[in-house]
Design a protein around this motif. Structure first.
Motif, PDB file in Angstrom:
ATOM      1  N   SER A  97     -47.165  -9.598-123.103  1.00  0.00           N
ATOM      2  CA  SER A  97     -45.895  -8.892-123.299  1.00  0.00           C
ATOM      3  C   SER A  97     -44.707  -9.858-123.297  1.00  0.00           C
ATOM      4  O   SER A  97     -43.729  -9.634-123.998  1.00  0.00           O
ATOM      5  CB  SER A  97     -45.713  -7.806-122.242  1.00  0.00           C
ATOM      6  OG  SER A  97     -45.706  -8.386-120.956  1.00  0.00           O
ATOM      7  N   PHE A  98     -44.790 -10.921-122.524  1.00  0.00           N
ATOM      8  CA  PHE A  98     -43.668 -11.877-122.491  1.00  0.00           C
ATOM      9  C   PHE A  98     -43.859 -13.025-123.485  1.00  0.00           C
ATOM     10  O   PHE A  98     -42.973 -13.841-123.650  1.00  0.00           O
ATOM     11  CB  PHE A  98     -43.500 -12.455-121.086  1.00  0.00           C
ATOM     12  CG  PHE A  98     -42.769 -11.523-120.147  1.00  0.00           C
ATOM     13  CD1 PHE A  98     -41.391 -11.573-120.037  1.00  0.00           C
ATOM     14  CD2 PHE A  98     -43.459 -10.599-119.389  1.00  0.00           C
ATOM     15  CE1 PHE A  98     -40.711 -10.711-119.188  1.00  0.00           C
ATOM     16  CE2 PHE A  98     -42.797  -9.734-118.541  1.00  0.00           C
ATOM     17  CZ  PHE A  98     -41.416  -9.779-118.437  1.00  0.00           C
ATOM     18  N   LYS A  99     -45.046 -13.094-124.098  1.00  0.00           N
ATOM     19  CA  LYS A  99     -45.384 -14.213-124.996  1.00  0.00           C
ATOM     20  C   LYS A  99     -45.136 -15.543-124.282  1.00  0.00           C
ATOM     21  O   LYS A  99     -44.348 -16.394-124.744  1.00  0.00           O
ATOM     22  CB  LYS A  99     -44.575 -14.139-126.295  1.00  0.00           C
ATOM     23  CG  LYS A  99     -44.863 -12.879-127.097  1.00  0.00           C
ATOM     24  CD  LYS A  99     -44.208 -12.907-128.447  1.00  0.00           C
ATOM     25  CE  LYS A  99     -44.579 -11.658-129.245  1.00  0.00           C
ATOM     26  NZ  LYS A  99     -43.933 -11.586-130.531  1.00  0.00           N
ATOM     27  N   ILE A 100     -45.788 -15.683-123.184  1.00  0.00           N
ATOM     28  CA  ILE A 100     -45.543 -16.861-122.339  1.00  0.00           C
ATOM     29  C   ILE A 100     -45.964 -18.138-123.066  1.00  0.00           C
ATOM     30  O   ILE A 100     -47.098 -18.231-123.552  1.00  0.00           O
ATOM     31  CB  ILE A 100     -46.285 -16.696-120.992  1.00  0.00           C
ATOM     32  CG1 ILE A 100     -45.584 -15.598-120.188  1.00  0.00           C
ATOM     33  CG2 ILE A 100     -46.320 -18.008-120.212  1.00  0.00           C
ATOM     34  CD1 ILE A 100     -46.249 -15.227-118.899  1.00  0.00           C
ATOM     35  N   PRO A 101     -45.055 -19.127-123.151  1.00  0.00           N
ATOM     36  CA  PRO A 101     -45.367 -20.361-123.875  1.00  0.00           C
ATOM     37  C   PRO A 101     -46.640 -21.027-123.339  1.00  0.00           C
ATOM     38  O   PRO A 101     -46.906 -20.971-122.143  1.00  0.00           O
ATOM     39  CB  PRO A 101     -44.155 -21.259-123.601  1.00  0.00           C
ATOM     40  CG  PRO A 101     -43.081 -20.355-123.153  1.00  0.00           C
ATOM     41  CD  PRO A 101     -43.723 -19.164-122.552  1.00  0.00           C
ATOM     42  N   ARG A 102     -47.330 -21.659-124.231  1.00  0.00           N
ATOM     43  CA  ARG A 102     -48.562 -22.405-123.939  1.00  0.00           C
ATOM     44  C   ARG A 102     -49.732 -21.513-123.524  1.00  0.00           C
ATOM     45  O   ARG A 102     -50.833 -22.002-123.349  1.00  0.00           O
ATOM     46  CB  ARG A 102     -48.336 -23.488-122.877  1.00  0.00           C
ATOM     47  CG  ARG A 102     -47.448 -24.621-123.330  1.00  0.00           C
ATOM     48  CD  ARG A 102     -47.267 -25.634-122.238  1.00  0.00           C
ATOM     49  NE  ARG A 102     -46.497 -25.096-121.149  1.00  0.00           N
ATOM     50  CZ  ARG A 102     -45.173 -25.174-121.056  1.00  0.00           C
ATOM     51  NH1 ARG A 102     -44.509 -25.819-121.989  1.00  0.00           N
ATOM     52  NH2 ARG A 102     -44.537 -24.656-120.052  1.00  0.00           N
ATOM     53  N   TYR A 157     -49.797 -17.851-124.596  1.00  0.00           N
ATOM     54  CA  TYR A 157     -49.850 -16.668-125.453  1.00  0.00           C
ATOM     55  C   TYR A 157     -50.885 -16.798-126.566  1.00  0.00           C
ATOM     56  O   TYR A 157     -51.604 -15.852-126.872  1.00  0.00           O
ATOM     57  CB  TYR A 157     -48.452 -16.386-126.015  1.00  0.00           C
ATOM     58  CG  TYR A 157     -48.402 -15.227-126.966  1.00  0.00           C
ATOM     59  CD1 TYR A 157     -48.807 -13.960-126.566  1.00  0.00           C
ATOM     60  CD2 TYR A 157     -47.962 -15.398-128.275  1.00  0.00           C
ATOM     61  CE1 TYR A 157     -48.770 -12.897-127.452  1.00  0.00           C
ATOM     62  CE2 TYR A 157     -47.921 -14.342-129.151  1.00  0.00           C
ATOM     63  CZ  TYR A 157     -48.331 -13.098-128.741  1.00  0.00           C
ATOM     64  OH  TYR A 157     -48.296 -12.049-129.611  1.00  0.00           O
ATOM     65  N   LEU A 184     -38.009 -13.328-121.431  1.00  0.00           N
ATOM     66  CA  LEU A 184     -38.868 -14.479-121.155  1.00  0.00           C
ATOM     67  C   LEU A 184     -38.121 -15.535-120.347  1.00  0.00           C
ATOM     68  O   LEU A 184     -38.647 -16.085-119.373  1.00  0.00           O
ATOM     69  CB  LEU A 184     -39.384 -15.081-122.470  1.00  0.00           C
ATOM     70  CG  LEU A 184     -40.205 -16.349-122.303  1.00  0.00           C
ATOM     71  CD1 LEU A 184     -41.478 -16.094-121.514  1.00  0.00           C
ATOM     72  CD2 LEU A 184     -40.553 -16.975-123.651  1.00  0.00           C
ATOM     73  N   LEU A 208     -39.196 -16.951-116.726  1.00  0.00           N
ATOM     74  CA  LEU A 208     -39.474 -18.366-116.464  1.00  0.00           C
ATOM     75  C   LEU A 208     -38.490 -18.965-115.462  1.00  0.00           C
ATOM     76  O   LEU A 208     -38.818 -19.914-114.745  1.00  0.00           O
ATOM     77  CB  LEU A 208     -39.426 -19.170-117.771  1.00  0.00           C
ATOM     78  CG  LEU A 208     -40.501 -18.847-118.808  1.00  0.00           C
ATOM     79  CD1 LEU A 208     -40.355 -19.751-120.020  1.00  0.00           C
ATOM     80  CD2 LEU A 208     -41.894 -19.005-118.226  1.00  0.00           C
TER      81      LEU A 208
END
Lengths: 325, 579
Positions: free
Chosen positions: B129-134, B136, B193, B197
């Motif tokens: 849902s947050f498209k977390i970097p590294r 996703y 996001l 973070l």
């Protein structure tokens, strides 16, 4: 021109220069090679997903908008959030700044005192072996390469002799032991501070010695020194009471500016001794394109140096009234 | 200051010097009485930047976090096969539904609450849902996560994905109870996001062998044994785990030199950072220091820019590959602490490494390399003003290489990181420059600040050749696809050389969804053969990981690919006296 007008004029100058530095820093960081986006965004994402991430991280704003945010942040005191720490930059700086001030301000003050003391002795014994030895040693120390000297000091005093810790600001073993008293913790910091302090003093005292010696030699030829001698004052009194305090005046600028610059720490000193100060953070921030942190560090340094310049100028104006008119 | 004679003095009186010396002596004496002898003291080369598991991008933060947050699966230190960790057993694949069912072993978070399937599902939902970097890209193909009971998780995939077990299931799992409030607050912000973070995490709640006791930023970090660690006194991968030590104390050292002195002095028990080969001789002399030399899952390579001439000519690239003597580099620059590489996948990754790829110039002498490269180039229409091989077959210095169109070859650069960042790559660049020049090529090695180097290669694509490396390659070979897939030839894309091959792309796509390992292996082998034949990258070498520990207080370090700083070591190291 009155004193108030002089200060006002200088303050306007400081504000203009600060604004120029502010803008120059913004431009320089954007021109610098490197790409913070690459570190944050996984290139295997689709362009849409990547665009979303870049937008979320605030890395896609046009330069003009970024500049406006930047100015707003500076004037509201919120310098942004570090890309890597995820913490407000002001928090990081406030955490590291006192450490830098402890070490570097102390080193400037002690180096200046030692330099003044030895410069006075050297000038008093001019053209003797004492003068030659002191001057040569001062020149030698002043030209030493700091990281090399620091490593030698660590190797000898920290490793071979074992008198001092190898690096850091505290011994974790002391601090994690329950019931350790505050005085012991304070002594632990002093213990860790000794080696970097000694290194910085060796490097810096020489310049103060040379300035003091030169100034003292000029002072010793002044009429009031001849008058003092004619009055029958003893030599020690002439040296310490009449000559040295006057000769120390030119050091005001040098010490003032050194004190101001001391807040940027020394990247090399802090790295080799692992001293948790601003200098080390600055190096990290620049090398990892952490714009908010790097900008804030540089702005702090620029601001303090400009203020120190102002203070030194004003002090000079007080000490020597000819300057403001 | 005025004395009895009425003289004025500047400071530095004798009593101050005496007082200072006394204070110093007292300080030294006071601080020496502290001896945390039951602590395992570990030196780090830099401070961890954050304990926020989704933000951390630096190596030291990830090292600390690896002891706190745990994944479902990890690698066996000997076989390197994936073994259940937080999971109780291997995942069960249902091809009909494209789903994986995973059972969890009984586990607790460090506050004593239970780790449930809901936490696993929450972690996946959070990343998606947050498209977390590294993270996703390893989760975006998951359609649904079901939790039929508190110990069972079922992952439904949109399509078969080979990387699911190796990349997705090795993601650290976070507790819903800590992260849900953070996520909910972040969702209300303009940039969710960024808010997630930037949320400060001072007390990470994990289920690993250690928990954070104290972090004094800039100075030290203290981890304490987690009493609820699921692996304690449990046999996993045939090993009975601890941890057998109560406290880990991480100390920071600004340079390797000082950290090595600390290790020799006994201020630290382990330096968690690879050493340069130059330290081996000195450290070997100390009977209290034990050295560990392990292999690395790494790739150090030379890359060519295939987007522009002359390096768009495969014959030229093959000739250059022939000239480079990898064994000489590993012998002279790595001082024997490394091995030459021939394929994109390291040889230690036995299942995936294809050992039938072309080995340009392997086993040839210097002269024969030049002769072979000369033959390749003349065959492709290249000429010289002074050729490297004369009509009698004698080898000599060449001058003025001319391209097939008759024009002199332009000066070109070999970009490398600077020596202070990586002396091995910088020196390799210099050595390769000399070999190229011997062939009459105007090559210039140019060390460049790492950030600027990446910018030129990855973002701007403005380069001729470069030497780079991946120091920590995943054991899943999906990177072969990622590095050379045509669509990844874009600014900031992984296809830095600009390699385009429709056959390769077709196989690469198939490899991504190949769920049977042996089938996928064949595809990965073929991809390696195609790449090495076209030489967009020329694998050069792989340095060994040299690490050092003191051996008189702790023992039980576990050797593994990548070195002894692994989760197994920290679960198995014990005090020497306990044996």
């Amino acid at each position: 021109m009155g004193m108030r007008k002089y200060i006002l004029r200088r303050m306007v100058g400081v504000i203009v220069v600060f604004f120029i530095i502010l803008t120059a820093l913004f431009i320089l960081f954007r021109l610098a090679p490197g790409d913070p986006v690459s570190r944050m965004v996984d290139p295997s994402l689709t362009p849409e997903d990547a665009a979303y991430l870049i937008d979320q991280l605030g890395l896609n704003q046009p330069l003009g908008i970024q500049y406006i945010y930047y100015l707003k942040n500076v004037f509201t005191g919120f310098m942004g959030i570090s890309f890597h720490y995820g913490q407000p930059v002001t928090e990081i700086i406030l955490d590291r700044l006192p450490n830098t001030i402890y070490l570097f301000t102390t080193s400037v003050i002690l180096s200046a005192l030692l330099g003044i003391f030895m410069g006075k002795i050297a000038a008093w014994h001019r053209e003797t072996k004492i003068d030659s030895v002191m001057t040569i040693v001062a020149l030698f120390c002043h030209t030493l390469f700091l990281p090399w000297l620091a490593l030698i000091m660590i190797w000898f005093f920290g490793y071979r002799v074992g008198w001092f810790p190898l690096s850091g600001m505290i011994s974790p073993e002391v601090w994690v032991t329950p019931g350790t008293s505050s005085i012991i913790k304070f002594l632990d910091v002093l213990h860790h501070m000794a080696l970097p302090l000694l290194t910085l003093m060796i490097i810096h005292y020489g310049s103060y010695l040379l300035i003091m010696r030169s100034s003292m030699l000029d002072t010793l030829n002044e009429d009031y020194i001849i008058t003092a001698r004619a009055k029958g004052l003893d030599e020690k009194s002439i040296r310490d009471h009449h000559a040295a305090p006057n000769a120390a005046l030119p050091l005001v600028t040098s010490v003032g500016l050194s004190l101001a610059f001391s807040i940027n720490g020394g990247a090399l000193t802090e790295t080799v001794f692992t001293w948790p100060g601003i200098g080390r953070e600055l190096v990290f921030a620049v090398s990892s394109n952490d714009y908010p942190l790097a900008q804030a560090c540089f702005l702090l340094i620029a601001g303090v140096v400009l203020m120190a310049n102002l203070v030194v100028d004003v002090m000079y104006a007080y000490l020597d009234p000819r300057i403001r008119y | 200051m005025i004395n009895r004679q009425g003289e004025h003095h500047l400071p530095v009186p004798q009593w101050a010097v005496l007082g200072f010396c006394l204070l110093l002596a007292f300080t030294i004496a006071s601080c020496r009485q502290f001896d945390a002898s039951d602590y395992l003291r570990i030196g780090l080369i830099a401070e961890p930047k954050t304990l926020h598991v989704w933000l951390a991008s630096d190596r030291n933060s990830r090292k600390i976090l690896s002891l706190i947050y745990q994944p479902l699966y990890t690698r066996d230190p000997v076989t390197l096969e994936q073994v259940p960790w937080l999971a109780a057993d291997k995942p069960v694949y249902d091809p009909e539904n494209i789903s994986y069912t995973i059972k969890l072993r009984p586990a607790r978070w460090s506050d004593g609450s239970e780790v449930t399937s809901d936490d696993v599902a929450f972690t996946g939902q959070l990343i998606k849902s947050f498209k977390i970097p590294r993270r996703y890209s390893r989760w975006k193909f998951i359609k649904k996560i079901a939790t039929p009971d508190k110990r069972t998780v079922v992952f439904y995939l949109k399509s078969p994905q080979a990387i699911f077990t190796t990349r997705t299931l090795t993601t650290p799992i976070v507790p819903r109870k800590q992260w849900q409030p953070i996520a909910e607050a972040a969702r209300k912000k303009e940039k969710p996001l960024a808010a997630l973070l930037n949320h400060p995490i001072y007390h990470p709640l994990g289920c690993g062998p250690f928990v954070l006791k104290e972090w004094r930023q800039g100075t030290y970090l203290h981890l304490r044994k987690n009493p609820y660690f699921f692996g304690s006194h449990t046999k996993i991968a045939g090993r009975v785990l601890g941890p057998y030590i109560n406290d880990l104390l991480f100390k920071i050292y600004g340079t390797s030199d000082v950290a090595i002195l600390a290790l020799k002095k006994g201020t630290i028990d382990m330096f968690w950072w690879p050493l340069q080969p130059g330290y081996i001789k000195d450290l070997s002399k100390d009977p209290h220091i034990q050295l560990f030399i392990n292999q690395k899952s790494a790739l150090y390579f030379m890359g060519f820019n295939l987007r522009r001439p002359p390096f768009n000519d495969v014959k030229l690239r093959q000739a250059l590959a022939t000239i480079i003597d990898k064994k000489f580099i590993t012998h002279r620059i790595l001082q024997g602490q490394g091995v030459p590489m021939y394929s994109i996948v390291p040889a230690e990754n036995r299942f995936w490494c294809c050992d039938t790829v072309a080995r340009y110039g392997d086993g040839l002498s210097r002269e024969n390399r030049i002769k072979k490269a000369y033959k390749i180039l003349t065959g492709a229409g290249y000429t010289w003003d002074v050729p490297p091989v004369d009509s009698d077959g004698n080898v000599g210095p060449a001058r003025g290489l001319r391209l097939p169109d008759g024009n002199l070859m332009d000066r070109f650069t070999i970009l490398t990181p600077p020596a202070d960042y990586d002396p091995l790559r910088a020196m390799s660049g210099m050595m390769i420059q000399q070999w190229f020049r011997a062939m009459g090529m105007p090559a210039y090695a140019r060390p460049m600040a790492f950030g600027a180097l990446l910018n030129k290669i990855k973002t701007e694509h403005d380069f001729d050749t470069f030497i780079l490396g991946y120091g920590n390659l995943s054991l899943d070979p999906d990177y072969v696809r990622v590095f050379f897939y045509s669509k990844n030839d874009k600014p900031r894309g992984w296809n830095m050389s600009g390699y385009h091959n429709s056959d390769f792309d077709k196989i690469a796509r198939a490899s991504r969804s190949a769920m049977i390992p042996t089938e996928r292996q064949k595809l990965i082998y073929r991809m390696q053969e195609l790449v090495i034949a076209a030489v967009p990258y020329l694998p050069l070498y792989k340095p060994s990981v040299i690490e050092a520990v003191r051996n008189e207080r702790f023992t039980g370090w576990v050797n593994m690919l990548e070195g002894i700083g692994n989760i197994w070591s920290f679960c198995e190291v014990k005090p020497v006296t306990a044996d």
